[in-house]
Design a protein around this motif. Structure first.
Motif, mmCIF file in Angstrom:
data_model
loop_
_atom_site.group_PDB
_atom_site.id
_atom_site.type_symbol
_atom_site.label_atom_id
_atom_site.label_comp_id
_atom_site.label_asym_id
_atom_site.label_seq_id
_atom_site.Cartn_x
_atom_site.Cartn_y
_atom_site.Cartn_z
ATOM 1 N N SER A 1 59.367 36.033 26.247
ATOM 2 C CA SER A 1 59.108 36.125 27.689
ATOM 3 C C SER A 1 57.673 36.545 28.006
ATOM 4 O O SER A 1 57.421 37.312 28.940
ATOM 5 N N HIS A 2 56.749 36.059 27.214
ATOM 6 C CA HIS A 2 55.332 36.244 27.462
ATOM 7 C C HIS A 2 54.714 34.882 27.759
ATOM 8 O O HIS A 2 55.159 33.868 27.218
ATOM 9 N N PRO A 3 53.681 34.821 28.587
ATOM 10 C CA PRO A 3 53.107 33.524 28.957
ATOM 11 C C PRO A 3 52.251 32.934 27.836
ATOM 12 O O PRO A 3 51.612 33.680 27.084
ATOM 13 N N ASP A 4 52.241 31.618 27.743
ATOM 14 C CA ASP A 4 51.288 30.963 26.847
ATOM 15 C C ASP A 4 50.205 30.228 27.635
ATOM 16 O O ASP A 4 49.308 29.627 27.046
ATOM 17 N N THR A 5 50.286 30.301 28.976
ATOM 18 C CA THR A 5 49.324 29.624 29.842
ATOM 19 C C THR A 5 48.993 30.523 31.023
ATOM 20 O O THR A 5 49.878 31.142 31.613
ATOM 21 N N TYR A 6 47.740 30.577 31.356
ATOM 22 C CA TYR A 6 47.237 31.435 32.434
ATOM 23 C C TYR A 6 47.879 31.076 33.772
ATOM 24 O O TYR A 6 47.881 29.930 34.198
ATOM 25 N N LYS A 7 48.459 32.091 34.421
ATOM 26 C CA LYS A 7 49.074 31.957 35.742
ATOM 27 C C LYS A 7 50.220 30.955 35.775
ATOM 28 O O LYS A 7 50.485 30.336 36.806
ATOM 29 N N ARG A 8 50.921 30.819 34.661
ATOM 30 C CA ARG A 8 52.109 29.971 34.605
ATOM 31 C C ARG A 8 53.313 30.835 34.243
ATOM 32 O O ARG A 8 53.309 32.038 34.489
ATOM 33 N N ASN B 1 38.119 34.612 31.265
ATOM 34 C CA ASN B 1 37.015 33.664 31.359
ATOM 35 C C ASN B 1 35.741 34.235 30.733
ATOM 36 O O ASN B 1 34.988 33.516 30.070
ATOM 37 N N ASP B 2 35.517 35.538 30.919
ATOM 38 C CA ASP B 2 34.384 36.188 30.260
ATOM 39 C C ASP B 2 34.535 36.124 28.739
ATOM 40 O O ASP B 2 33.552 35.940 28.012
ATOM 41 N N ALA B 3 35.760 36.313 28.272
ATOM 42 C CA ALA B 3 36.008 36.268 26.830
ATOM 43 C C ALA B 3 35.678 34.894 26.275
ATOM 44 O O ALA B 3 35.080 34.763 25.191
ATOM 45 N N LEU B 4 36.070 33.860 27.008
ATOM 46 C CA LEU B 4 35.727 32.493 26.619
ATOM 47 C C LEU B 4 34.220 32.329 26.522
ATOM 48 O O LEU B 4 33.693 31.853 25.502
ATOM 49 N N ASN B 5 33.510 32.726 27.577
ATOM 50 C CA ASN B 5 32.056 32.570 27.578
ATOM 51 C C ASN B 5 31.413 33.341 26.423
ATOM 52 O O ASN B 5 30.498 32.843 25.763
ATOM 53 N N GLY B 6 31.899 34.562 26.182
ATOM 54 C CA GLY B 6 31.356 35.366 25.099
ATOM 55 C C GLY B 6 31.608 34.758 23.738
ATOM 56 O O GLY B 6 30.745 34.803 22.846
ATOM 57 N N MET B 7 32.785 34.176 23.549
ATOM 58 C CA MET B 7 33.105 33.549 22.267
ATOM 59 C C MET B 7 32.283 32.289 22.042
ATOM 60 O O MET B 7 31.874 31.996 20.917
ATOM 61 N N THR C 1 33.073 24.157 20.163
ATOM 62 C CA THR C 1 33.892 23.146 20.834
ATOM 63 C C THR C 1 35.361 23.523 20.798
ATOM 64 O O THR C 1 36.074 23.422 21.812
ATOM 65 N N GLN C 2 35.832 23.987 19.647
ATOM 66 C CA GLN C 2 37.250 24.336 19.532
ATOM 67 C C GLN C 2 37.590 25.618 20.283
ATOM 68 O O GLN C 2 38.720 25.786 20.735
ATOM 69 N N VAL C 3 36.619 26.525 20.420
ATOM 70 C CA VAL C 3 36.841 27.697 21.270
ATOM 71 C C VAL C 3 37.095 27.243 22.701
ATOM 72 O O VAL C 3 38.039 27.706 23.366
ATOM 73 N N LYS C 4 36.264 26.341 23.196
ATOM 74 C CA LYS C 4 36.460 25.814 24.554
ATOM 75 C C LYS C 4 37.814 25.132 24.673
ATOM 76 O O LYS C 4 38.540 25.320 25.661
ATOM 77 N N ASN C 5 38.165 24.338 23.663
ATOM 78 C CA ASN C 5 39.440 23.616 23.702
ATOM 79 C C ASN C 5 40.619 24.584 23.685
ATOM 80 O O ASN C 5 41.609 24.390 24.410
ATOM 81 N N ALA C 6 40.534 25.625 22.849
ATOM 82 C CA ALA C 6 41.647 26.567 22.731
ATOM 83 C C ALA C 6 41.880 27.316 24.040
ATOM 84 O O ALA C 6 43.023 27.490 24.480
ATOM 85 N N TRP C 7 40.798 27.760 24.663
ATOM 86 C CA TRP C 7 40.949 28.441 25.947
ATOM 87 C C TRP C 7 41.399 27.476 27.041
ATOM 88 O O TRP C 7 42.198 27.839 27.917
ATOM 89 N N ALA C 8 40.884 26.243 27.002
ATOM 90 C CA ALA C 8 41.312 25.252 27.990
ATOM 91 C C ALA C 8 42.802 24.960 27.846
ATOM 92 O O ALA C 8 43.514 24.765 28.839
ATOM 93 N N ALA C 9 43.294 24.948 26.616
ATOM 94 C CA ALA C 9 44.705 24.652 26.371
ATOM 95 C C ALA C 9 45.616 25.694 27.010
ATOM 96 O O ALA C 9 46.741 25.378 27.413
ATOM 97 N N VAL C 10 45.147 26.937 27.114
ATOM 98 C CA VAL C 10 45.953 27.991 27.730
ATOM 99 C C VAL C 10 45.567 28.213 29.193
ATOM 100 O O VAL C 10 45.932 29.226 29.802
ATOM 101 N N GLY C 11 44.806 27.280 29.756
ATOM 102 C CA GLY C 11 44.534 27.300 31.185
ATOM 103 C C GLY C 11 43.307 28.063 31.611
ATOM 104 O O GLY C 11 43.112 28.319 32.800
ATOM 105 N N VAL C 12 42.451 28.442 30.650
ATOM 106 C CA VAL C 12 41.216 29.161 30.969
ATOM 107 C C VAL C 12 40.053 28.269 30.566
ATOM 108 O O VAL C 12 39.938 27.891 29.408
#
Length: 221
Positions: A84-91, A163-169, A185-196
């Protein structure tokens, strides 16, 4: 039995590493605040370290759950929804903390629950996979954790959001892995996959004709 003892030891190992992760964040890292998104990221970073340490020292019993065999499983990085934990931001299962006041009773605005989002991101970055129609190529748990640690140490601060964590990574990947651009590239993809996602960046030259047709060239992300 010996097998049972091994499993019990593995369960203790990830919990010890998880709590050690708080010390890393507080004493050698960004000092992520224990509330809101920064608090969820703080919990998640400790879970990432727990999984990585268990992978290194006890690969035979390694998995993506936290606390197995010692306590009831608390979180699963590979499938946060199973607890019961989210895998996508605001979902589904995500707690919106916009108007939340941090207290003990709400776990300082649901930091453990919302840690499911960065946890799923780290799993995808490490192992690869597809979520929300975004495919990630895994870079391996060792490189993913190295990048996470360097980001926590040098590119995050106490109030870092997802979003800051994404930018920092991304910044850390560009700086510390300059010969491996696929990591950023994969950092961007991984965060995008979870809605960030990173903010949209447009760099283009264009002209608008009287009829409303845009011509020109450029690129966007």
């Amino acid at each position: 039995s010996c097998d049972g003892a091994a499993k019990s030891w593995a369960g203790a190992l990830d919990l010890v590493a998880h709590h050690w992760g708080y010390a890393v964040t507080d004493k050698a890292g960004s000092g992520l605040a224990r509330q809101y998104e920064s608090g969820a990221l703080r919990v998640a970073f400790s879970d990432w370290l727990a999984a990585t340490v268990e992978n290194y020292y006890d690969p035979g019993n390694w998995n993506w759950t936290i606390g197995e065999d010692i306590l009831n499983i608390q979180r699963d990085l590979s499938n946060p929804k199973s607890y019961s934990h989210p895998d996508t931001y605001k979902r589904l299962y995500y707690y919106d903390t916009t108007y939340c006041t941090p207290t003990i009773s709400n776990d300082y605005c649901y930091v453990r629950t919302n840690s499911g989002v960065p946890n799923k991101m780290f799993y995808l970055l490490s192992q690869g996979g597809t979520l929300n129609s975004v495919t990630v190529q895994g870079i391996g748990v060792t490189d993913a954790m190295k990048l996470a640690y360097l980001s926590n140490k040098n590119h995050w601060n106490a109030d870092t959001t997802f979003n800051d964590a994404l930018n920092g990574m991304v910044d850390a990947a560009d700086y510390y892995f300059p010969l491996e651009p696929n990591i950023a590239t994969q950092v961007k993809n991984a965060w995008a996959a979870v809605g960030v996602r990173l903010p949209i960046i447009i760099s283009a030259s264009a002209s608008l004709s009287a009829e409303g047709t845009i011509t020109g060239n450029g690129e966007y992300e």
